[in-house]
Write an enzyme that holds these catalytic residues in place. Structure first.
Site, PDB file in Angstrom:
ATOM      1  N   SER A   1     -10.610 -36.430 -22.128  1.00 26.72           N
ATOM      2  CA  SER A   1     -10.567 -37.571 -23.028  1.00 26.72           C
ATOM      3  C   SER A   1     -11.344 -38.744 -22.403  1.00 26.72           C
ATOM      4  O   SER A   1     -12.462 -38.537 -21.924  1.00 26.72           O
ATOM      5  CB  SER A   1      -9.099 -37.925 -23.313  1.00 26.72           C
ATOM      6  OG  SER A   1      -8.985 -38.738 -24.439  1.00 26.72           O
TER       7      SER A   1
ATOM      8  N   ASP B   1     -10.346 -30.431 -32.235  1.00 25.41           N
ATOM      9  CA  ASP B   1     -10.104 -31.778 -31.718  1.00 25.41           C
ATOM     10  C   ASP B   1     -10.929 -32.821 -32.464  1.00 25.41           C
ATOM     11  O   ASP B   1     -12.160 -32.731 -32.490  1.00 25.41           O
ATOM     12  CB  ASP B   1     -10.483 -31.787 -30.227  1.00 25.41           C
ATOM     13  CG  ASP B   1     -10.276 -33.132 -29.584  1.00 25.41           C
ATOM     14  OD1 ASP B   1      -9.590 -33.997 -30.173  1.00 25.41           O
ATOM     15  OD2 ASP B   1     -10.814 -33.341 -28.472  1.00 25.41           O
TER      16      ASP B   1
ATOM     17  N   HIS C   1      -7.358 -31.007 -28.194  1.00 30.31           N
ATOM     18  CA  HIS C   1      -7.836 -31.967 -27.186  1.00 30.31           C
ATOM     19  C   HIS C   1      -7.676 -31.405 -25.763  1.00 30.31           C
ATOM     20  O   HIS C   1      -6.570 -31.129 -25.332  1.00 30.31           O
ATOM     21  CB  HIS C   1      -7.030 -33.268 -27.355  1.00 30.31           C
ATOM     22  CG  HIS C   1      -7.734 -34.502 -26.872  1.00 30.31           C
ATOM     23  ND1 HIS C   1      -9.071 -34.763 -27.094  1.00 30.31           N
ATOM     24  CD2 HIS C   1      -7.270 -35.582 -26.180  1.00 30.31           C
ATOM     25  CE1 HIS C   1      -9.385 -35.936 -26.567  1.00 30.31           C
ATOM     26  NE2 HIS C   1      -8.323 -36.441 -25.998  1.00 30.31           N
TER      27      HIS C   1
END
Lengths: 488, 488
Positions: free
Chosen positions: B178, B431, B456
């Protein structure tokens, strides 16, 4: 041997070492700028002067202040349909001076149909983040860092690309000499999306702690003198003791002051030490500008000025102190009085009250910690070890700043830069700063060029009928590489 | 259709969009951290907690303050003779949580004889530059930038290399997911001398203005729902109007509050809008953690949670508002009440008083300006255009900060990053952040890996018997590439 010199003096000398570096760009600047104003290479109207509003602090949000950064643009040669942009990453001085002293860019712009841009480094020239207050204290001056300057340049280029019709797809090549060369190299390393390549001329990116032995710089200077005349380096080495001898008494200092035509007589041994520092600086400056033709970069000088200096220093090592120093005085006059205009010499003429100098001194005291030292044996100077603690103490006192000696290495990769690409590192063999430079190629696209007869970034100067083959060849090679970069 | 939502609300939603992103790491963090503390993957003593003193401001000299940055070290697998260092570039949350949720690093450390290091991002967890005052105002908070964090990491690695016997020649690989994945990628771009390569998992480095259409994020979410059950996305799309209808009257708001088991009844239409934002966030979070097995990243959830959500939303598009919303309420309970422990739902449970959230919101309001928008046609959300001016106004009001939307692109190269090397960009097809990620390889050493069944950064999680082949294959490929990097 000379009397031991205290820590205070040591700092002064080390600061002077920084100043020597600066001299190529900053110190000499004000004198030379005057010269360049009166005898500019460029005609009026050759370039336009512009300003861009940019952030004082790009890396935090505690300060949202802006300032006006100056830049010069010459687009008369530019092919709007894909012609490249040659971008000078300004260093520690007035950008008009660099603009006038980087003839190579002007020489090749028509061939490449390139736009020329000269960006002024923050805190120099007219690019003052806080106007007259910029140098007031570390709160105002603390934004004078290489990272902030590179961010200024990246944003300027993006601004130009987004506002000048045709510029969007123009490949940009960074050019720079000395500290400007370091900036050009680092610019390519840190912002490869902004510049396709960099010509880093005489850029001592490895002059930082642990990278290059501190003694190399003065050894190269000494070698320049040793090979420029019989006994030349030996005579200079002998001069320090002669100065010390005379400098111990009032009468001796009077003799010294007269022999050296000093504007302000030497009163104390501290004054005598200051005179030594002034001489050291002069010998260093001469090594940087030992150009093969009459030129006026730092001062108006004859061709191969060290040879001229040395011609006054033949067979003096066995002479009396006074006779020896008389020769030294004549020799130093080559630097300060080639035009015959000087009435006397001013040993404080390192421009300590000069913004450009102050700026570089601050940078040397914060990020740009470049150890230099001498031993008096392998070089022609008085022995001066590198003493970081004393240096740091002086920085704290002068600027209220604590040096970060390891930072540049962390930030820009030190000797481990092979994952970078498209950088030419050119160095003149005569240039003392070549010791901290990249003098062997590191990969197919990190290319070292050595100019055997070159002093400090000779290749960036305009072509001259007296150019030696080595610089002609270097420039040709540089042009070939740049051509590949801009063709993509 | 829903009533037009004013600019204030728009900002709230956009901030929530940022929060959605944060949820993967920051918001959910405090809930999940509690979970990870009580049910940690790692046994006590698995790693050591250390601190390093570092500068608050690496890029200016106006502030010489220092702070203690936390980092975790596990060296039980490390081969002191050349074993690599796997370095997690901490993102917006407590580093112990990332340490516990990055099983992939723990899984492969023994194979590589690697040391694991997890570095905490400044202004998160316990790494507070100004202690309890860190979030006081922009003067204290303004040093929360990605550049400062990367400099922290570079200095930490250099410190470890110079102090841990055997570490000097250990190749360092950056890992991150991320925002941490963005940091890992940028770390390799900006400090290639420090890390030999980076695994950037689910790193939306192109989610910045002008790089990815703002609607892509919510379109991917909508697609996840559309393919997870018949009429699922359509039902959610229809729910907004149903909520609006009921939300117009006191009686309707009472019904809504009861239907959704809200802890605090809805009083105004602003409350109703807040509930919509809370639902949007929930659908987004679910898309990020749509993992193939029971897991507890943001909340304890079943395997393939969106399928479970959608199982409650079959054939509801033609139902009455109340019937439809009753389904939605059951569906949202999958996220907030899988364990059956929740007594009521708290729509302000985006942790607005929570440091981790505040930190990311500040970053989103300063450097990390990531436009997101919806049109209600190609996605299942209410239409919300991207309105930078309203966003900036909100940032000024909330933090006293002016966003710099173009800065990240300038700083990190935007789409022009092919001169970088040794970065793996992995993305899960499910994602929503994959839309702003690098999903096709850019060169031989800038490699994109797509995980078809991945949400994710699934690849960063520890291996699981229910892992789909796509993530098993991706991890194998990643290990092969990393092996090449560390072998040099």
């Amino acid at each position: 041997m000379a009397l031991p010199i205290g820590k205070k003096m040591l700092l002064a000398v080390l600061t002077l070492c920084a100043l020597v570096f600066d001299s190529a760009n900053g110190i000499g600047f004000h004198r030379s700028n005057l010269y360049s104003r009166t005898k500019s290479i460029l005609s009026p109207g050759t370039y336009r002067t512009l300003y861009i509003k940019t952030k004082v602090d790009h890396f935090s949000f505690t300060n949202d202040d802006t300032y006006m950064m100056r830049y010069l643009v010459a687009d008369q040669f530019w092919d709007q349909k894909g012609g490249p942009i040659f971008f000078y990453t300004g260093n520690e001085g007035d950008i008009t001076w660099f603009c006038n002293n980087t003839g190579f860019m002007w020489d090749i712009a028509p061939k490449f149909k390139a736009m020329l841009v000269f960006a002024e480094h923050r805190y120099y020239g007219t690019s003052m983040p806080y106007g007259a207050e910029s140098y007031k204290d570390v709160q105002h001056l603390g934004y004078l860092t290489s990272e902030q300057a590179l961010a200024d340049y990246a944003l300027l280029i993006n601004h130009m690309k987004s506002t000048i019709p045709g510029a969007e797809n123009s490949p940009v090549v960074a050019f720079g000499g000395s500290y400007g060369g370091m900036l050009a190299a680092w610019f390519r390393m840190k912002y490869p999306s902004v510049v396709v390549g960099a010509l880093a001329a005489s850029a001592p990116i490895w002059q930082f702690p642990g990278e290059t032995p501190c003694e190399v710089f003065y050894q190269i200077i000494s070698k320049d003198y040793a090979m420029s005349g019989p006994g030349c380096a030996d005579t200079i080495r002998a001069s320090w003791k002669a100065i010390t001898n005379l400098g111990q008494t009032d009468a001796g200092r009077k003799t010294l002051s007269e022999t050296f035509h000093l504007c302000k007589p030497l009163k104390t041994t501290a004054d005598v030490n200051a005179m030594k520092a002034w001489l050291s600086e002069t010998w260093g400056n001469l090594a940087m500008v030992d150009y093969p033709y009459q030129a006026s970069f730092l001062e108006p000088l004859p061709a191969w000025p060290i040879k001229v200096v040395c011609s006054h220093l033949v067979n003096l090592t066995k002479s009396s102190d006074l006779h020896l120093l008389s020769g030294i005085s004549t020799a130093v006059g080559v630097y300060y009085n080639y035009t015959g205009q000087a009435k006397c010499f001013n040993i404080s003429q390192q421009g300590t009250a000069d913004l450009g100098d102050q700026g570089w001194n601050f940078q040397a005291c914060s990020e740009m910690v470049m150890p230099l030292c001498t031993d008096g044996v392998h070089d022609m100077f008085e022995p001066q070890p590198w003493d970081f603690n004393a240096f740091a103490k002086g920085c704290k006192k002068q600027f209220g700043v604590v040096p970060r000696p390891q930072w540049i290495k962390t930030q820009y990769g030190g000797k481990n830069i092979t994952s970078a690409s498209n950088i030419i590192f050119s160095n003149g063999r005569l240039d003392p700063w070549s010791g901290g430079g990249v003098t062997t190629s590191l990969s197919d696209s990190l290319i070292a060029i050595i100019i055997e007869e070159g002093a400090h970034h000779l290749d960036l100067r305009g072509s001259n009928p007296q150019d030696p083959q080595s610089v002609i060849k270097a420039r040709r090679q540089e042009m070939g590489i740049i051509k590949k970069w801009v063709q993509g």
